[in-house]
Design an enzyme around this catalytic site. Structure first.
Site, PDB file in Angstrom:
ATOM      1  N   SER A  28     -55.923  79.875 -36.213  1.00 25.82           N
ATOM      2  CA  SER A  28     -56.779  78.956 -37.486  1.00 25.82           C
ATOM      3  C   SER A  28     -55.969  78.190 -36.150  1.00 25.82           C
ATOM      4  CB  SER A  28     -55.187  77.817 -38.345  1.00 25.82           C
ATOM      5  OG  SER A  28     -55.269  79.128 -39.359  1.00 25.82           O
ATOM      6  N   ARG A  32     -60.564  75.802 -35.647  1.00 28.08           N
ATOM      7  CA  ARG A  32     -60.673  74.259 -35.835  1.00 28.08           C
ATOM      8  C   ARG A  32     -60.713  73.823 -33.830  1.00 28.08           C
ATOM      9  NH1 ARG A  32     -58.000  77.101 -39.717  1.00 28.08           N
ATOM     10  NH2 ARG A  32     -58.223  75.693 -41.837  1.00 28.08           N
ATOM     11  N   ARG A 127     -66.076  89.550 -49.828  1.00 30.33           N
ATOM     12  CA  ARG A 127     -65.294  88.330 -49.639  1.00 30.33           C
ATOM     13  C   ARG A 127     -66.239  87.304 -50.186  1.00 30.33           C
ATOM     14  NH1 ARG A 127     -61.795  87.357 -44.869  1.00 30.33           N
ATOM     15  NH2 ARG A 127     -60.741  85.970 -46.276  1.00 30.33           N
ATOM     16  N   ASP A 319     -50.617  84.705 -45.067  1.00 26.40           N
ATOM     17  CA  ASP A 319     -50.738  85.740 -44.660  1.00 26.40           C
ATOM     18  C   ASP A 319     -50.189  86.499 -44.151  1.00 26.40           C
ATOM     19  OD1 ASP A 319     -53.977  84.899 -44.221  1.00 26.40           O
ATOM     20  OD2 ASP A 319     -53.781  83.777 -42.771  1.00 26.40           O
ATOM     21  N   LYS A 346     -58.578  89.282 -49.720  1.00 28.36           N
ATOM     22  CA  LYS A 346     -58.429  88.473 -47.621  1.00 28.36           C
ATOM     23  C   LYS A 346     -59.061  90.090 -47.345  1.00 28.36           C
ATOM     24  CE  LYS A 346     -56.113  85.265 -48.182  1.00 28.36           C
ATOM     25  NZ  LYS A 346     -56.447  83.825 -47.807  1.00 28.36           N
ATOM     26  N   ARG A 350     -55.060  92.957 -50.862  1.00 23.82           N
ATOM     27  CA  ARG A 350     -53.887  93.717 -49.615  1.00 23.82           C
ATOM     28  C   ARG A 350     -52.685  93.801 -50.616  1.00 23.82           C
ATOM     29  NH1 ARG A 350     -53.967  88.627 -44.879  1.00 23.82           N
ATOM     30  NH2 ARG A 350     -55.960  89.988 -43.663  1.00 23.82           N
TER      31      ARG A 350
END
Ligand code: S3P
Length: 440
Positions: A28, A32, A127, A319, A346, A350
């Site tokens: 993540s 960024r 998704r 996660d 996801k 999941r």
């Protein structure tokens, strides 16, 4: 290895797990860092960037838009284009498997002068994207996706964005970040209200790059305006460390030291959850003063017990549930997960993937729309479909550690999206995972 390779893991039970492991960069935070450095004015140096397929997806999209990025020896030198310096690309952008890349970039592309088309692999193309389309349209973007709310996304450039006040319908850091990025281009202060705390890497990093952002309780306000380059170091990924936190707890005699792990409190609830289950997890050295706090984490074998996972921890451990549910399979009693319907959208569903996998290993599991109940028991060997989901593949590799027989995990190619070198790292600590490749 290429995209056509079919990769299975065969994970065998072991009786010794020990040593130190440096955890690769946070996914993540890596996304960024690439995004903000590309949008900033000046040159940024990013150390410790995750060298994975998902991070490369973000990197390539900025290269496609003319950003100069030199990536050598673990350091990415990014010559930022400024908010308005990105260039049109005459093909569709391809985001591979990466939901974070496509959702965050949509917020930026919606504000550009040029048109764009956003595509991805089979999993990403299933998704939900409507969650970003609706608020971006409210800001004045001309953005559309397919009728069923999925990729491809089409964006018509040249629109001016309005600042909005928006209440997020789902606790999603990707959606929040998409709108914060669009807010950099809006005509005033954009206010986003989140229903539950989600990871705040975007907010922290925006401040590091000189952006004006402020949090009042559950509302985040961002002002439009330019960003200045900076140098930063990406900590290790707690989501990758989580596999070894659980591994350490379930292997009798285990003693692991996981180095350089990000422990941002909006991200690290897996530590709290496993501790509630009885896990012996010690923060050995920490630097809480960094923009993103980091620590070394010591994990030792510890008999686990089932718990009801507090719902407010769900978004900040979202996660980690595949491997937390593996811990539950080894725990005494029942573990109850609820309030986790996001797990259904996801990289795979999941809830189904974990439940089916655990049942194949002889564990009793009951699913609900928003979670599952796992009753701990004897974990047997068997065959698992990872559904091409990296975290399912890694979670079941860990499940084999104290099983009664080997576990074969199908379709593990996508482990490279978040943790290249996972098998090698696990084996260095004492795991016994072999890779079977069929080129098709
Ligand atoms: C991410 C946020 C989470 C997480 C994903 C990465 C991010 O998704 O599942 O792997 O970097 O913002 P949601 O925010 O949609 O839950």
């Amino acid at each position: 290895m290429n995209a056509e390779s079919k990769i299975d893991f065969i994970a065998s039970p072991i009786n010794r797990l020990a040593g130190e492991l440096r955890i690769p960069g946070d996914k993540s935070i890596s996304h960024r860092a690439i995004i903000f450095a590309s949008l900033a004015e000046g040159t940024s140096r990013i150390t410790g960037l995750l060298n994975s397929e998902d991070a490369k997806a973000t990197l390539n999209v900025f290269r496609n838009m003319g950003v100069e990025i030199i990536y050598e020896d673990d350091i990415a030198t990014i010559h930022g284009a400024g908010l308005y310096g990105l260039k049109a690309f005459d093909e569709a952008f391809y985001f591979g498997n990466s939901g974070t890349s496509v959702r965050l970039l949509a917020g930026i592309l919606a504000a550009q002068s040029f048109d764009s088309t956003l595509t991805g692999d089979g999993s990403l193309s299933r998704r939900p994207m409507q969650r970003i389309i609706a608020p971006l349209q409210e800001m004045g973007a001309e953005i559309f996706c397919s009728e069923d709310g999925t990729l491809p996304i089409f964006i018509k450039g040249g629109q001016s964005l309005k600042a909005i006040n928006y209440k997020l319908p789902v606790a999603s850091a990707q959606l929040k970040s998409c709108l914060l990025l669009a807010g950099l281009y809006a005509d005033g202060i954009t206010r986003i209200n989140e229903p539950q705390i989600t990871r705040d890497h975007t907010e922290r990093m925006l401040t590091q790059f000189g952006g004006l952002i402020n949090r009042n309780d559950m509302t985040i306000e961002v002002q439009p305006g330019s960003l200045k380059s900076t140098d930063l170091t990406v900590p290790g990924d707690i989501s990758s460390a989580a596999f070894f936190i659980v591994a350490g707890c379930i292997c009798p005699g285990a003693d692991l030291l996981l180095l350089n792990v990000g422990i941002n409190p909006t991200r690290a609830a897996v530590i709290d959850i496993i501790r509630m289950m009885g896990g012996d997890i010690e923060i050995v050295r920490s630097d809480e003063t960094a923009a993103e706090p980091v620590a070394d984490i010591r994990v030792r074998y510890s008999p686990l017990k089932g718990i009801a996972i507090p719902e407010q921890l769900v978004p900040i451990a979202i996660d980690e549930f595949p491997v937390v549910m593996v811990a539950a399979a080894y725990a005494k009693g029942e573990t109850i997960l609820s309030g986790a319907e996001e797990l259904r959208v996801k990289e795979s569903d999941r809830i189904e993937a974990v439940a089916t996998g655990l049942k194949n290993l002889g564990i009793e599991v009951h699913t609900q729309s928003d979670g599952m109940v796992v009753r701990g028991g004897e974990v047997k060997g068997g065959e698992i479909n990872s559904y091409g989901d990296h975290r399912i593949a890694m979670a079941f590799s860990i499940a084999a550690i104290n099983a009664t027989a080997p576990v074969t995990i199908r379709d593990c190619f996508n482990v490279n999206t978040s943790f290249p070198g996972f098998v090698e790292s696990a084996n260095e600590l004492g795991c016994n995972i072999s890779i079977k490749t069929d080129n098709v």
